[in-house]
Design a protein around this motif. Structure first.
Motif, PDB file in Angstrom:
ATOM      1  N   ASP A   1     -57.506  84.906 121.716  1.00 38.47           N
ATOM      2  CA  ASP A   1     -56.149  85.422 122.808  1.00 38.47           C
ATOM      3  C   ASP A   1     -55.529  86.536 122.742  1.00 38.47           C
TER       4      ASP A   1
ATOM      5  N   GLY B   1     -52.399  88.702 121.333  1.00 38.31           N
ATOM      6  CA  GLY B   1     -50.952  88.474 120.113  1.00 38.31           C
ATOM      7  C   GLY B   1     -51.300  87.762 119.317  1.00 38.31           C
TER       8      GLY B   1
ATOM      9  N   GLY C   1     -53.491  87.830 116.233  1.00 40.10           N
ATOM     10  CA  GLY C   1     -52.972  89.386 115.463  1.00 40.10           C
ATOM     11  C   GLY C   1     -54.391  89.505 114.802  1.00 40.10           C
ATOM     12  N   LYS C   2     -55.201  89.918 115.791  1.00 41.61           N
ATOM     13  CA  LYS C   2     -56.612  90.182 115.361  1.00 41.61           C
ATOM     14  C   LYS C   2     -56.616  91.784 114.959  1.00 41.61           C
ATOM     15  N   THR C   3     -56.276  93.003 115.631  1.00 41.57           N
ATOM     16  CA  THR C   3     -55.764  94.555 114.835  1.00 41.57           C
ATOM     17  C   THR C   3     -55.626  93.815 113.768  1.00 41.57           C
ATOM     18  N   CYS C   4     -53.615  93.362 113.202  1.00 38.97           N
ATOM     19  CA  CYS C   4     -53.478  93.009 112.240  1.00 38.97           C
ATOM     20  C   CYS C   4     -54.271  92.618 111.183  1.00 38.97           C
TER      21      CYS C   4
ATOM     22  N   LEU D   1     -49.242  96.011 109.861  1.00 38.87           N
ATOM     23  CA  LEU D   1     -48.779  96.738 110.412  1.00 38.87           C
ATOM     24  C   LEU D   1     -47.735  95.429 111.525  1.00 38.87           C
TER      25      LEU D   1
ATOM     26  N   GLY E   1     -43.679  96.094 113.527  1.00 38.07           N
ATOM     27  CA  GLY E   1     -43.001  96.574 114.970  1.00 38.07           C
ATOM     28  C   GLY E   1     -43.656  96.221 115.703  1.00 38.07           C
TER      29      GLY E   1
ATOM     30  N   ILE F   1     -48.991  96.506 120.461  1.00 42.92           N
ATOM     31  CA  ILE F   1     -49.768  97.352 121.507  1.00 42.92           C
ATOM     32  C   ILE F   1     -51.132  96.950 121.165  1.00 42.92           C
TER      33      ILE F   1
ATOM     34  N   ASP G   1     -62.758  95.118 117.029  1.00 43.09           N
ATOM     35  CA  ASP G   1     -61.947  94.633 116.868  1.00 43.09           C
ATOM     36  C   ASP G   1     -62.089  94.549 118.135  1.00 43.09           C
TER      37      ASP G   1
ATOM     38  N   ALA H   1     -60.263  93.306 122.555  1.00 40.40           N
ATOM     39  CA  ALA H   1     -59.321  92.793 123.346  1.00 40.40           C
ATOM     40  C   ALA H   1     -58.923  91.449 123.906  1.00 40.40           C
ATOM     41  N   GLY H   2     -57.863  90.447 123.396  1.00 39.82           N
ATOM     42  CA  GLY H   2     -57.308  89.783 123.524  1.00 39.82           C
ATOM     43  C   GLY H   2     -57.613  88.950 125.233  1.00 39.82           C
ATOM     44  N   GLN H   3     -56.816  90.167 125.407  1.00 33.45           N
ATOM     45  CA  GLN H   3     -55.919  90.297 127.382  1.00 33.45           C
ATOM     46  C   GLN H   3     -57.406  89.495 128.108  1.00 33.45           C
TER      47      GLN H   3
ATOM     48  N   ASN I   1     -54.115  82.264 112.206  1.00 31.51           N
ATOM     49  CA  ASN I   1     -53.571  83.691 111.691  1.00 31.51           C
ATOM     50  C   ASN I   1     -51.720  83.279 111.472  1.00 31.51           C
TER      51      ASN I   1
ATOM     52  N   ALA J   1     -52.000  87.579 108.083  1.00 35.77           N
ATOM     53  CA  ALA J   1     -51.962  89.474 108.044  1.00 35.77           C
ATOM     54  C   ALA J   1     -50.536  89.743 107.551  1.00 35.77           C
ATOM     55  N   LYS J   2     -49.535  89.211 107.753  1.00 33.06           N
ATOM     56  CA  LYS J   2     -48.537  89.310 107.216  1.00 33.06           C
ATOM     57  C   LYS J   2     -48.331  89.516 105.598  1.00 33.06           C
TER      58      LYS J   2
HETATM   59  N1  LIG Z   1     -45.280  86.782 111.690  1.00 34.39           N
HETATM   60  C1  LIG Z   1     -46.779  87.656 111.653  1.00 34.39           C
HETATM   61  N2  LIG Z   1     -47.163  88.351 112.822  1.00 34.39           N
HETATM   62  C2  LIG Z   1     -48.496  88.970 112.921  1.00 34.39           C
HETATM   63  C3  LIG Z   1     -48.603  88.112 111.878  1.00 34.39           C
HETATM   64  N3  LIG Z   1     -50.479  88.984 112.581  1.00 34.39           N
HETATM   65  C4  LIG Z   1     -49.746  89.852 113.257  1.00 34.39           C
HETATM   66  N4  LIG Z   1     -48.687  89.320 113.944  1.00 34.39           N
HETATM   67  C5  LIG Z   1     -47.806  90.060 114.834  1.00 34.39           C
HETATM   68  O1  LIG Z   1     -48.088  89.167 115.653  1.00 34.39           O
HETATM   69  C6  LIG Z   1     -48.311  90.655 117.149  1.00 34.39           C
HETATM   70  C7  LIG Z   1     -50.053  90.483 117.464  1.00 34.39           C
HETATM   71  O2  LIG Z   1     -50.372  91.185 117.131  1.00 34.39           O
HETATM   72  P1  LIG Z   1     -51.945  92.169 117.337  1.00 34.39           P
HETATM   73  O3  LIG Z   1     -52.721  91.911 115.549  1.00 34.39           O
HETATM   74  O4  LIG Z   1     -51.274  93.431 117.771  1.00 34.39           O
HETATM   75  O5  LIG Z   1     -52.730  90.593 118.218  1.00 34.39           O
HETATM   76  P2  LIG Z   1     -54.262  90.926 118.609  1.00 34.39           P
HETATM   77  O6  LIG Z   1     -54.279  89.738 118.858  1.00 34.39           O
HETATM   78  O7  LIG Z   1     -54.693  92.285 118.270  1.00 34.39           O
HETATM   79  O8  LIG Z   1     -54.362  91.538 120.557  1.00 34.39           O
HETATM   80  P3  LIG Z   1     -54.481  91.956 121.417  1.00 34.39           P
HETATM   81  O9  LIG Z   1     -54.953  93.517 120.552  1.00 34.39           O
HETATM   82  O10 LIG Z   1     -53.824  91.904 122.388  1.00 34.39           O
HETATM   83  O11 LIG Z   1     -56.219  90.953 121.420  1.00 34.39           O
HETATM   84  C8  LIG Z   1     -47.851  92.022 116.469  1.00 34.39           C
HETATM   85  O12 LIG Z   1     -46.755  91.860 117.175  1.00 34.39           O
HETATM   86  C9  LIG Z   1     -47.854  91.726 115.251  1.00 34.39           C
HETATM   87  O13 LIG Z   1     -47.110  92.075 114.611  1.00 34.39           O
HETATM   88  C10 LIG Z   1     -48.997  87.468 111.206  1.00 34.39           C
HETATM   89  O14 LIG Z   1     -49.495  87.165 110.089  1.00 34.39           O
HETATM   90  N5  LIG Z   1     -47.896  87.235 111.358  1.00 34.39           N
END
Ligand SMILES: Nc1nc2c(ncn2[C@@H]2O[C@H](COP(=O)(O)OP(=O)(O)OP(=O)(O)O)[C@@H](O)[C@H]2O)c(=O)[nH]1
Length: 196
Positions: free
Chosen positions: A10, A12, A14-17, A28, A30, A33, A59, A61-63, A117, A148-149
């Motif tokens: 899905d 958000g 955290g795939k990109t992170c 990453l 902040g 995006i 990577d 897109a989850g949307q 995650n 990812a944090k």
């Molecule tokens: N606390 C915490 N926040 C995280 C972690 N990984 C990602 N985030 C937060 O979650 C949000 C989404 O992270 P992304 O990596 O952009 O999510 P995504 O899955 O790539 O989202 P899409 O690109 O829309 O598919 C960001 O605000 C990150 O800072 C983690 O391990 N811990």
């Protein structure tokens, strides 16, 4: 030979992170995006440390609105890292739908690993580790929690998948079959990182 690893789940979760952490060793922080369509992030050279294969990681897109784009790429994927967010129940509940899609569109022998995650955010956690384990067992896929944090299991997740792919590709009959699940369990026991 280039092997393709895709990150799915899905928006958000955290795939990109996760990928950025693996690649750069940094979180990453902040603003969030959202990934648009399929996003190329890492190239062949990310795995020189332990596993000598070329892996390209995508990577996705989850949307929902980008799903059809993702479908088209499933069939080329050798491995899928399927993520949910332990602080977001809906992302966990959607895992069944993701797995159904994977069975429908991906190669039959695709390597799938389930990742819960954001495991470091204990205050906001709504999905227990045991729930993730149970679901993974039901579908017969390896599982681990990641962050990812904090970096929890980030390298292990990518390395384990790369090792599995390497063993499949080499197909050396003399060697015992690589057991992804056993490898993951063993590594997690050794690191003592099972409890978050
Ligand atoms: N606390 C915490 N926040 C995280 C972690 N990984 C990602 N985030 C937060 O979650 C949000 C989404 O992270 P992304 O990596 O952009 O999510 P995504 O899955 O790539 O989202 P899409 O690109 O829309 O598919 C960001 O605000 C990150 O800072 C983690 O391990 N811990």
């Amino acid at each position: 030979l280039i092997l393709l690893v895709m990150l799915v789940g899905d928006s958000g979760v955290g795939k990109t992170c996760l990928l950025v952490h693996f690649k750069d060793g940094a979180f990453l922080a902040g603003s969030f995006i959202s990934t648009v369509g399929i996003d190329f992030r890492v190239n062949a050279h990310t795995f020189p440390f332990k596993v000598r294969i070329c892996c390209r990681i995508w990577d996705t897109a989850g949307q929902e609105r980008f799903r059809s784009v993702t479908h088209a790429y499933y069939r080329d994927a050798n491995a899928l890292l399927l993520l949910y967010d332990v602080t977001n129940k809906a992302s966990f509940n959607n895992i069944r739908a993701w797995l159904t899609e994977i069975h429908e569109y991906a190669q039959q022998d695709v390597v799938v690993m389930l990742l819960g995650n954001k495991a470091e955010s204990s205050h906001n956690r709504v999905v227990k580790r045991e729930e993730g384990e149970k679901l993974a067992k039901e579908f017969g896929v390896p599982f681990m929690e990641t962050s990812a944090k904090s970096g929890l299991n980030v390298e292990l997740a990518f390395t384990a998948v790369a090792k599995e792919l390497k063993h499949r590709t080499m197909k050396e009959p003399a060697e015992p079959k690589f057991q992804l699940k056993e490898y993951v369990d063993k590594e997690m026991r050794t690191a003592g990182c099972c409890h978050s």
